[in-house]
Motif scaffolding. Structure first.
Motif, PDB file in Angstrom:
ATOM      1  N   LYS A  47       0.825  -1.208   0.000  1.00 50.59           N
ATOM      2  CA  LYS A  47       0.000   0.000   0.000  1.00 50.59           C
ATOM      3  C   LYS A  47       0.861   1.260   0.000  1.00 50.59           C
ATOM      4  CE  LYS A  47      -4.005   2.141   0.196  1.00 50.59           C
ATOM      5  NZ  LYS A  47      -5.099   1.971  -0.766  1.00 50.59           N
ATOM      6  N   ARG A  48       1.969   1.223   0.757  1.00 57.25           N
ATOM      7  CA  ARG A  48       2.819   2.412   0.817  1.00 57.25           C
ATOM      8  C   ARG A  48       3.424   2.747  -0.548  1.00 57.25           C
ATOM      9  NH1 ARG A  48       4.401   4.816   5.878  1.00 57.25           N
ATOM     10  NH2 ARG A  48       3.033   3.873   7.428  1.00 57.25           N
ATOM     11  N   THR A  49       3.721   1.700  -1.310  1.00 54.76           N
ATOM     12  CA  THR A  49       4.320   1.946  -2.625  1.00 54.76           C
ATOM     13  C   THR A  49       3.257   2.083  -3.714  1.00 54.76           C
ATOM     14  OG1 THR A  49       4.648  -0.445  -2.836  1.00 54.76           O
ATOM     15  CG2 THR A  49       6.551   0.841  -2.155  1.00 54.76           C
ATOM     16  N   ASN A  50       2.023   1.728  -3.398  1.00 53.47           N
ATOM     17  CA  ASN A  50       0.935   1.793  -4.386  1.00 53.47           C
ATOM     18  C   ASN A  50      -0.333   2.343  -3.745  1.00 53.47           C
ATOM     19  OD1 ASN A  50       2.018   0.024  -6.851  1.00 53.47           O
ATOM     20  ND2 ASN A  50       2.595  -0.986  -4.930  1.00 53.47           N
ATOM     21  N   PRO A  51      -0.324   3.618  -3.359  1.00 55.11           N
ATOM     22  CA  PRO A  51      -1.478   4.153  -2.632  1.00 55.11           C
ATOM     23  C   PRO A  51      -2.777   4.117  -3.435  1.00 55.11           C
ATOM     24  CG  PRO A  51       0.193   5.872  -3.061  1.00 55.11           C
ATOM     25  CD  PRO A  51       0.782   4.578  -3.482  1.00 55.11           C
ATOM     26  N   ASP A  52      -2.681   3.986  -4.747  1.00 56.73           N
ATOM     27  CA  ASP A  52      -3.892   3.947  -5.578  1.00 56.73           C
ATOM     28  C   ASP A  52      -4.523   2.551  -5.645  1.00 56.73           C
ATOM     29  OD1 ASP A  52      -1.493   3.217  -6.905  1.00 56.73           O
ATOM     30  OD2 ASP A  52      -2.558   3.285  -8.834  1.00 56.73           O
ATOM     31  N   LYS A  53      -3.805   1.543  -5.166  1.00 58.88           N
ATOM     32  CA  LYS A  53      -4.340   0.184  -5.227  1.00 58.88           C
ATOM     33  C   LYS A  53      -5.148  -0.128  -3.962  1.00 58.88           C
ATOM     34  CE  LYS A  53      -2.218  -1.099  -9.105  1.00 58.88           C
ATOM     35  NZ  LYS A  53      -1.739   0.228  -9.517  1.00 58.88           N
ATOM     36  N   ILE A  54      -6.060  -1.090  -4.105  1.00 58.77           N
ATOM     37  CA  ILE A  54      -6.861  -1.528  -2.963  1.00 58.77           C
ATOM     38  C   ILE A  54      -6.258  -2.839  -2.460  1.00 58.77           C
ATOM     39  CG2 ILE A  54      -9.177  -2.158  -2.161  1.00 58.77           C
ATOM     40  CD1 ILE A  54      -8.772   0.806  -3.151  1.00 58.77           C
ATOM     41  N   ILE A  55      -5.779  -2.804  -1.237  1.00 60.32           N
ATOM     42  CA  ILE A  55      -5.051  -3.957  -0.699  1.00 60.32           C
ATOM     43  C   ILE A  55      -5.876  -4.590   0.425  1.00 60.32           C
ATOM     44  CG2 ILE A  55      -2.862  -4.745   0.301  1.00 60.32           C
ATOM     45  CD1 ILE A  55      -2.379  -3.226  -2.298  1.00 60.32           C
ATOM     46  N   PHE A  56      -6.115  -5.900   0.288  1.00 61.06           N
ATOM     47  CA  PHE A  56      -6.773  -6.576   1.409  1.00 61.06           C
ATOM     48  C   PHE A  56      -6.011  -7.836   1.794  1.00 61.06           C
ATOM     49  CE2 PHE A  56      -8.698  -8.984  -2.065  1.00 61.06           C
ATOM     50  CZ  PHE A  56      -8.883 -10.251  -1.529  1.00 61.06           C
ATOM     51  N   SER A  57      -6.012  -8.120   3.088  1.00 61.71           N
ATOM     52  CA  SER A  57      -5.450  -9.385   3.535  1.00 61.71           C
ATOM     53  C   SER A  57      -6.596 -10.247   4.050  1.00 61.71           C
ATOM     54  CB  SER A  57      -4.407  -9.180   4.642  1.00 61.71           C
ATOM     55  OG  SER A  57      -5.015  -8.834   5.858  1.00 61.71           O
ATOM     56  N   TYR A  58      -6.421 -11.538   3.908  1.00 62.41           N
ATOM     57  CA  TYR A  58      -7.421 -12.507   4.319  1.00 62.41           C
ATOM     58  C   TYR A  58      -6.705 -13.447   5.271  1.00 62.41           C
ATOM     59  CZ  TYR A  58     -11.146 -16.021   3.678  1.00 62.41           C
ATOM     60  OH  TYR A  58     -12.191 -16.905   3.860  1.00 62.41           O
TER      61      TYR A  58
END
Lengths: 355, 253, 189
Positions: free
Chosen positions: B80-91
């Motif tokens: 997320k820090r390197t790709n603030p435009d992406k949506i990151i989820f952990s499962y």
């Protein structure tokens, strides 16, 4: 040529990483490499790049794992005990074939050890270090300038081979200051990162993983990794040699120990002893062929390390019993002195002459 | 004939390896539906845990990574820090998040990482054969608490969501249950809200805990397992919003 | 006494206690050597020892690339307190140079006759200049003048690169301290 700047190794390698296009740095403080973390905390935001002080080395290496998986150039740094903690992540990086740069400013061990310079992590860096059948490229610079020059190389090698690259420095190299020049040499042409996780917009999903459950699939994956390692071994060996041709004795050392050896060999020559040295710059891939060739022509090798004897095993493998390989080393923060190495050279050469 | 239910595109058309009655399949579908409804498939990256859901990338058709046990929040941070435009989820399961990965989840929340965490709590370790989880309830028998969990020896069930809700960096924490249609609808709403928060650039971590069934290691039928969530698990892990500060203004120094 | 070498190769140890600006003095030495076109290495002591109260660093100045950055037997030793004198004096090379801060060292060390000693009241001179923290620069000035490998002027020109920007208002007094140290040596020759 750019201007000479006086910098300590830790800060110099950090700036070199920034010049090499490092997008993100993640790290946890540990002596004697704290200047890297502090420098990055200031410089990375200035460049609009990412700096995170992680809660542990375990987290740091996994932040590297995440950033690398999205195709970014990323690194971490630590010192021996912290690198041990990162081994889980390094094994996963190797398995998932993610490019990454890991700087180890080695200190004395085992355990918490001390904060003095050491070369005790050679086995860890050149044998993979974590679980499973893998290698990491390991670079062993011996001057601050070389440390600076090996950072862009480390990032390029990481990207070219999709492999973790370990830069093996030590407390002396991290702390000492030397005049350096930041060279902006052209980079290698690198393959596109079409495997990266960037969001599956208009394409099939990309998956980054190190788990291979179906029967035979992991073995196949291991063969693929080995083929890659063979390419690295074939193409990327770096080593330096000095007055090897007429030498009766060759002293082999890397990193800071090689600087001490250089002084000792120079003195030995002044005293009429035909000594030379070989300095591996890549520790893995190891300069096996170069050492094997030298073993055909001379009578004895001396290996000097700031450890109780680790690289000496690679030298013995290369020499394959053709000539004796003698070891001299100091550990736990002990650093061989020039005179101690010279004395050893004399012991190994002068008696032969007298006979 | 009128179509009343259809597979959402981000959920792949394949059989899963999950046991009959397992809650993972439901959770996967809810996430896939959310991704499609929010139209974010092209910029979402998912993180699969170590545990039964390690192969989640076989079922969710988005870019995915599989990471070391418990480290998902650190990996998510790097992404997320390197790709603030992406949506990151952990499962993550209860072994992954509540045992081996407590450090990573607490510090990701503590830093206020703008990620979404889906936390599957089924009170047992599934993949390794039904051992005790930190969330195993008192008296529950598992492969490693064969006389039932005893607080004197194994401690009390760990309420991670309550813990995380205390941290300023966590902006949204809700516990739902996959124990029947009504609860599942609520869970869907919570998951969607968590993703929406990230999309809106809300300043912090959002987490949805899902009480989920493990009929195999609970040694119950799928229907009984759902009842066990309602009757037993919710006593220790009460349902509801633990925190929602989605309206919190941006913080700057 | 001959104080310049034809082919300069000079190993120096600077030592004192924490807070005396030992590392800064070493870095200025290194920066000055670089500016003079020399090869140079600077190696600080680091870690627990520093917190224990003693600080030291090693500087090597040469015309050719330097092999080992570690100094076992220095050509020159600059010591700012008694503990450092006791620790390092015996390591001085025959014919070496000892610059010692006589403000904090009241005894004359028992050393080989070939060793030249400059006893400079660096703290007193610093206080006279109005800043007791610059005793390190006074001692360095004495060293530059005596050894003659590097000039006090080059050193003064390197101060802005060595001292952190937030202390740049002290540049003039640091410059003065270097020159006062150099003059002290001249006057006592």
């Amino acid at each position: 040529m750019s201007e000479r700047i006086l910098m300590c190794g830790n800060e110099a390698l950090a700036e070199a990483a920034i010049i090499a296009g490092c997008d993100a740095y993640f790290g946890y403080p540990i002596t004697p490499q704290n200047e890297i973390t502090a420098y990055m905390s200031k410089r990375m935001p200035e460049e609009g790049r990412v700096f995170v002080q992680s809660e542990s080395e375990l987290a740091a290496i996994n932040m590297v794992f995440g950033a690398s998986a999205t195709g970014k150039r990323t690194m971490t740094s630590s010192s021996s005990p912290g690198i041990s903690l990162m081994q889980e992540g390094i094994s996963y990086l190797a398995g998932a074939e993610l490019p990454s740069v890991i700087v180890n400013v080695m200190r004395g061990g085992p355990g918490l050890g001390n904060i003095a310079p050491s070369q005790g992590d050679y086995f860890q860096a050149t044998r993979g270090g974590g679980h499973g059948d893998y290698r990491t490229i390991a670079l062993g610079p011996s001057t601050v300038q070389e440390l600076v020059d090996c950072m862009p190389l480390a990032f390029d090698l990481a990207d070219q081979y999709r492999i973790p690259v370990v830069v093996l420095a030590d407390g002396i190299l991290g702390q000492m200051m030397e005049p350096i020049v930041f060279n902006k040499k052209p980079r290698r042409s690198l393959p596109p990162k079409d495997w990266a996780l960037t969001g599956a917009k208009g394409r099939e999903q990309n998956i980054v993983r190190s788990l291979w459950l179906p029967e035979g699939s992991l073995e196949k994956h291991n063969y693929k990794l080995q083929a890659k390692y063979q390419q690295v071994q074939k193409n990327e060996v770096l080593c330096e040699q000095y007055e090897v041709d007429d030498a009766e004795i060759i002293v082999i050392a890397y990193g800071v120990a090689a600087r001490i050896v250089r002084s000792a060999v120079k003195k030995a020559r002044q005293e009429g002893i035909k000594a030379g040295w070989i300095r591996p710059i890549t520790l893995w891939p190891f300069p096996t062929m170069q050492i094997a060739k030298a073993a055909d022509e001379l009578s004895i090798f001396l290996v000097v390390e700031m450890s109780m004897g680790q690289m000496v095993e690679d030298v013995k493998l290369a020499v394959a019993g053709k000539v004796p390989v003698v070891f001299y080393g100091r550990a736990g923060g002990g650093v061989p002195s020039v005179d101690q190495v010279l004395e050893k050279i004399k012991q190994l050469t002068i008696p032969v002459k007298k006979q | 004939m009128k179509t009343v239910f259809t597979r959402t595109p981000t959920l792949k058309d394949c059989l899963t390896h999950y046991c009959p009655g397992c809650g993972h399949s439901i959770a996967h579908r809810l996430i896939a539906e959310t991704i499609d409804e929010l139209d974010i498939r092209g910029r979402t990256i998912g993180i699969a845990p170590v545990g039964c859901a390690v192969l989640a990338y076989n079922y969710l058709d988005v870019d995915m990574i599989e990471v070391a046990h418990g480290r998902a929040p650190a990996v998510a941070t790097g992404m997320k820090r390197t790709n603030p435009d992406k949506i990151i989820f952990s499962y993550q399961g209860d072994g992954d998040l509540a045992a081996i990965g407590t450090g990573e989840i607490i510090h990701a929340a503590h830093r206020g990482e703008q990620i979404t965490v889906i936390f599957i709590n089924n009170a047992v370790f599934g993949m390794t054969g039904g051992q005790m989880a930190p969330t195993t309830v008192l008296g529950q028998t598992t492969a490693t608490t064969q006389q039932g969990r005893d607080a004197a020896n194994e401690g009390y069930p760990l309420q991670v969501s309550e813990l995380l809700a205390l941290l300023p960096g966590a902006i949204y924490v809700e516990r739902c249950a996959l124990s029947g249609p009504a609860q599942i609808q609520k869970a869907k709403k919570a998951i969607k809200h968590a993703f929406e928060l990230q999309i809106s650039g809300a300043q912090g971590l959002s987490l949805v805990e899902l009480l989920s069934t493990c009929p195999t290691y609970w040694r119950l039928s799928p229907v009984k397992a759902m009842e066990w969530i309602e009757n037993e698990m919710t006593k220790v892990f009460p349902l509801g919003k633990l925190k929602d500060e989605s309206q919190r203004p941006r913080i700057s120094v | 006494m001959q104080n310049t070498k034809q082919n300069s190769y000079e190993e120096i140890i600077v030592a004192g206690f924490g807070g005396q600006g030992i590392m800064l003095a070493g870095r200025l030495l290194a920066q000055t050597a670089m500016k003079a076109g020399k090869e140079v290495t600077y190696m600080p002591s680091y870690g627990a020892e520093v917190r224990g109260g003693t600080a030291n660093c090693m500087v090597i100045i040469a015309d050719e690339p330097i092999a080992s950055p570690l100094v076992d037997k220095p050509d020159s030793l600059i010591v700012m307190n008694k503990a450092s004198l006791n620790k390092f004096a015996s390591r001085l090379k025959a014919g070496g140079l000892l610059v010692m801060n006589s403000s904090l060292i009241d005894t004359k060390p028992q050393l080989d006759d070939s060793i030249e000693i400059i006893a400079i009241p660096a703290d007193e001179i610093a206080v006279e200049l109005g800043n007791k923290k610059i005793a390190n620069m006074v001692a360095l000035g004495a060293y530059f003048q005596k050894r003659g490998i590097l000039s006090p002027d080059t050193a003064a020109a390197c101060l802005p690169d060595t001292i952190a920007k937030r202390y740049h208002k002290t540049l003039p007094v640091n410059t003065e301290a270097i020159h006062r140290g150099a003059e002290f040596t001249k006057d006592n020759e």
